[in-house]
Design a protein around this motif. Sequence first.
Motif, short mmCIF file in Angstrom:
data_model
loop_
_atom_site.label_atom_id
_atom_site.label_comp_id
_atom_site.label_asym_id
_atom_site.label_seq_id
_atom_site.Cartn_x
_atom_site.Cartn_y
_atom_site.Cartn_z
N LYS A 272 42.46 36.79 36.15
CA LYS A 272 43.82 36.64 35.63
C LYS A 272 44.82 37.48 36.43
CE LYS A 272 42.72 37.39 31.26
NZ LYS A 272 42.88 37.59 29.81
N ILE A 275 45.49 35.53 39.58
CA ILE A 275 46.33 34.37 39.31
C ILE A 275 47.74 34.81 38.92
CG2 ILE A 275 46.68 32.46 37.68
CD1 ILE A 275 43.61 32.16 37.61
N PHE A 304 39.32 29.83 42.85
CA PHE A 304 40.53 29.29 42.22
C PHE A 304 41.54 30.40 41.96
CE2 PHE A 304 43.00 27.82 38.49
CZ PHE A 304 43.48 26.63 39.00
N GLY A 308 45.18 31.05 43.40
CA GLY A 308 46.34 31.31 42.55
C GLY A 308 47.16 32.46 43.09
N GLU A 309 46.46 33.49 43.57
CA GLU A 309 47.18 34.63 44.14
C GLU A 309 47.87 34.20 45.43
OE1 GLU A 309 44.59 37.76 45.40
OE2 GLU A 309 46.15 39.31 45.36
N GLY A 312 50.19 30.62 44.38
CA GLY A 312 51.06 30.69 43.22
C GLY A 312 50.93 29.50 42.28
N LEU A 316 48.68 26.05 42.68
CA LEU A 316 47.61 25.69 41.75
C LEU A 316 47.90 24.37 41.06
CD1 LEU A 316 46.41 28.97 40.02
CD2 LEU A 316 45.46 27.76 41.97
N THR A 317 49.17 24.16 40.74
CA THR A 317 49.53 22.89 40.10
C THR A 317 49.20 21.72 41.03
OG1 THR A 317 51.26 24.04 38.89
CG2 THR A 317 51.40 21.64 38.97
N LEU A 320 45.45 21.25 41.01
CA LEU A 320 45.01 20.57 39.79
C LEU A 320 45.41 19.10 39.82
CD1 LEU A 320 45.60 23.17 36.92
CD2 LEU A 320 43.47 22.53 38.05
N VAL A 357 35.17 21.15 37.56
CA VAL A 357 36.57 21.59 37.70
C VAL A 357 37.03 22.26 36.40
CG1 VAL A 357 38.96 20.81 37.98
CG2 VAL A 357 37.14 19.84 39.42
N VAL A 361 37.89 26.21 36.19
CA VAL A 361 39.30 26.58 36.03
C VAL A 361 39.52 27.23 34.66
CG1 VAL A 361 41.65 25.69 35.89
CG2 VAL A 361 40.10 24.86 37.66
N ALA A 362 38.90 26.66 33.64
CA ALA A 362 39.09 27.19 32.29
C ALA A 362 38.63 28.64 32.22
CB ALA A 362 38.35 26.34 31.27
N ILE A 365 41.18 30.97 34.08
CA ILE A 365 42.46 31.23 33.41
C ILE A 365 42.24 31.74 32.00
CG2 ILE A 365 43.68 29.52 34.82
CD1 ILE A 365 43.59 27.59 32.55
N PHE B 25 45.96 23.25 31.20
CA PHE B 25 45.73 24.22 32.28
C PHE B 25 47.05 24.61 32.95
CE2 PHE B 25 41.03 23.02 33.34
CZ PHE B 25 40.66 23.52 32.08
N LEU B 32 50.55 32.43 32.70
CA LEU B 32 49.98 33.55 33.46
C LEU B 32 50.81 33.92 34.68
CD1 LEU B 32 46.15 32.72 33.54
CD2 LEU B 32 47.26 34.49 32.19
N GLN B 33 51.30 32.89 35.37
CA GLN B 33 51.87 33.14 36.69
C GLN B 33 53.37 33.33 36.67
OE1 GLN B 33 49.70 29.78 38.90
NE2 GLN B 33 49.43 31.61 40.12
N TYR B 40 50.93 41.14 35.19
CA TYR B 40 49.75 41.13 36.05
C TYR B 40 50.02 41.81 37.40
CZ TYR B 40 47.21 38.49 32.63
OH TYR B 40 46.57 38.13 31.48
#
Lengths: 436, 582
Positions: A272, A275, A304, A308-309, A312, A316-317, A320, A357, A361-362, A365, B25, B32-33, B40
């Motif tokens: 987290k 991400i 993943f 995300g890091e 961003g 990630l969107t 997905l 997936v 991913v779940a 996050i 998701f 989160l982001q 974070y």
Amino acid sequence: MQTAGRLSSRVSTTAREIVQRRHRPDYQIALYMGLLMLLGLIVMYAIGPQRAHVLNNAYGTDYYTSMYFFIKQTVSLMLALATFIALALIPYKYLKKYAVKILFAGLGTCVLLAIMGNLMHLPLAQCSLGACRWFDLGPLGSLQPAELLKFGLLVFTAGFLGMRLQQGKVNDLHRTLIPLGALMLLAAILVIGIQKDMGTGIAMVAIFASMLMVAGVSRKVGVVLLGTALALGVLMIIIAPHRIERIITFLDGDTNDSMTVDDANYHITHAKIAIGSGGAFGVGIGNSVQATGYLPEAINDSVFAIMGETFGFVGLTVILMLFTALLLRLLKVADHLPDPWMKLAVAGVFGWLGSHVILNVAAMIGVFPLTGITLPLLSFGGTSMIFIAGALGLAFQLSRYTVHGSLNKESNYENPSSRRGLGRPRYASRGSTPRA
Amino acid sequence: MQLDLKKGSRSYQLAILIVIIMAVFVVRLFYLQVIKHGYYVGLANNEQLKQLVIPAKRGEIYAMDGTSPVPVVLNETVYTVFADPKVITTSKEIIDTIQRVAGGNARPNLEGLLAKKESRYQILATKVTRKQAELMKNANLKGIGFQEESQRVYPEGQLAAQTLGFVNSEGKGQYGIEEALNDRLTGQDGLLQSVTDVSNVPLTIGNNNINKPAKNGDNVVMTVDRNIQAYSEKALAAGLARTKATNGSVMVMDPQSGKVLAMANLPTYSPAEFNKVQDAAAFNNSTITAPYEPGSDVKTLTMAVGLDKGVVGPNSTYNNTDSIKVEDRTISNATKGQTGNITFQHALNYSLNTGFVTVAERLGDGSNITLQARNTMYDYFHNKFGLGEKTGIELANEAKGTVISPTDEDGGAVRYSNMAFGQGLDVTMVQVCTAFSTIINGGTQYKPTVLAGTTNDDGSVFTPAPAKPAQSGVISPDASNTIRIMVHDARSAFYASSDRKGYYIGGKTGTSQTLENGKYVDDQTVGTYLGYGGDSQATPKYVIMVQVSGKHMNLAGNTDAMPIFTDISNWMIDYMKLQPKG
């Protein structure tokens, strides 16, 4: 019903002719797969050196060069692409034909692994904390037999369930559900019980479930199966203490972020952090700090989070969306395939990819407990990549046989009674009914 | 994307399911982001961003040794030895080694400390020298570590303890010059901030990396002369031993510059062991922190005002009685019988209160201390001499004292009649020394100072501090010359034999009562002596002020304070290599 039946009857004749004639495959499947693989390769290029550095530090060696992981991932990708092409070109009828052998190969290697690892403690079996999941093939890398088992289950079940579908016996307890349930139980014992790999186990259940769903299992049976699966899941959790810990960790949610390395919450907290710290647009390629040793499994299960890091929220969107597009393409192909074997095989590929997936991913996050499963096409790791590419290759091949237009046979499979007057076997002329 | 899935079909249901899950998701990712991004980033920085403070070296403190600075406060590196009891397996060996090497610096009950397995940090020994720390390191003990810190060392021991102050355990200067110049002495810590990998190796990632070098604190040089200070302390201690007084202070000042050459206070303490002091009063530099009623020393100032204003001369006379009436009060002399027409020199010699009340009256209409007289006295005492105001000396906790203004309802003729002979005002020794220096040096007021300048990092190059602005013409040179002679004559009248021939020494006794809760107490007087000395009548070389006191002790200026002055004065002549004249 009668009207529908007559209509179906007329169209099915056309369908058979179209099925025989191959057309262009659904190139979008290859496109999405290729884009995802490329993204994975880019990230591996960026964080591979850091991973190598961390490992060298940890083991006090200079065994890992900075390009080690990039090169390995490239090799894996090449092998995966080769497998994809092979599965796209090798006529699917051979898979149908050797489905049982493939299944037995999968079961056999899993049993062999259990014997070598859990009983004989041979170094060929890679074990950690009593869970043996890998064959160590030395310089050739390592092999996860559960992946082969997954593929075996997929091709076998496509045939078995496809046959029952044609027989209109999908919901038959003795002829369909019990044999399938037994197979599922056997696989679960091997993978969840012995290999202690809940993630792969859930993926197998998802493959079964997707196929049963598309095969048109009745709602009543579906509920019973789901209940049984949940009950077994709870049992698995109770017998393995590390799973309870993961559940507790998960239930703590966002309120219990942990910075202590040996804490149960550490992994998920750092996923987290990676991400969350990426923000809307990410820190950019090569700027991931969490990949320098903070986040466990940075290049495998946690890739993943590193993405995300790096990329961003926007990145990630997009990732997905690529997965969603790929999954929807698979559904479209399955939906438009008139042949039950083909349809169920593609549904299985959908279940395989989708479960990986979603589970991965779940967990990253923080909405589902960690199961230790790779993110398809993106995570570092050869076996998983090669098998998923193979599965997609099969779907890609089968996408050449779709029938478009108003055709949709699914409603017929769902209601066997409507098919009774239409004569069967409907696809007998193709002679491809699996003989289990 | 055109999927052509039939509504309600199983594939359609699966598609809906997938889209819903993915949407969940994305929402979660947004949370989160985007929403929790700051949180974070904070967590990430907590572990990724390592800050290393590069401690600035605290400035050293020097005193003068004649004309060159010598260190009186230095730094040394010491180590705190700590243990992680959880990883320790060889308790016995560790305890033996630490007790053998660190000795008294080891903490008691090491066994008990190491038994606290659940704690991860236990201090086993403190203030261990580098050599001791190396011996322990060489023993290769698992689970113990060393933490470096800097502590003050005092090569001159207790010398000038109250003037120096000390540095507390948080590294902050307390009392004295350590507190007053804390910021300059502290300097500015440097900062090394970098994103690091998990094993603390700095990375070049990100824009939060900082590399700011430390700026060491200034090395400051005091005007205090180590030899004069040492002798003053010795003389004061001897004087207290003679008189059985418990408290005493000495200030030595250069009247030609305002530089403080010594400030001695008893009881004293050892700055290296400040934490062992029972009574914090020992930390106070009474010469600047303790206002007192100065008593007869102030007669020299009253006389100087009268001389400067031209209302009296040393040989002008007045009719002295043993007491004088001011409004409804009667003021008596301590020394009776000096009645008749006498000179003001005579009044100064015998410290006759009536004489100085008369000076105050003459500043008015001749027989009353009028508002004009009071304004004149206030102007000199407060505005020009600086009594009742902080001098701004570079030391902590300087007190202001009190001089009541004529416009105050307590500032009437009675108050000012008392002030003329040193009662009814509260001042500090440094204020009195400064005022006294002004009236005997030709009338120039120098701001008192203990700060001579700074040195470079290794103490080899001395840079003098810029001179503080001085105010000349505070009293006229003639008036200054006259009062200097009068003070000399006042001393010579009784104590000429104490001084060495060929030198020009002057001084005035003071014996003042003590106020407690606004009331005079009968059994306690403070003895003071204020004087100057030198090799010529024209240019005094030093001013020395002595004060002795004690709870429930009646101490007198002439018998108790004066001998200490004489002792230091005679020593100063040798130390300053003054040549006797005619």
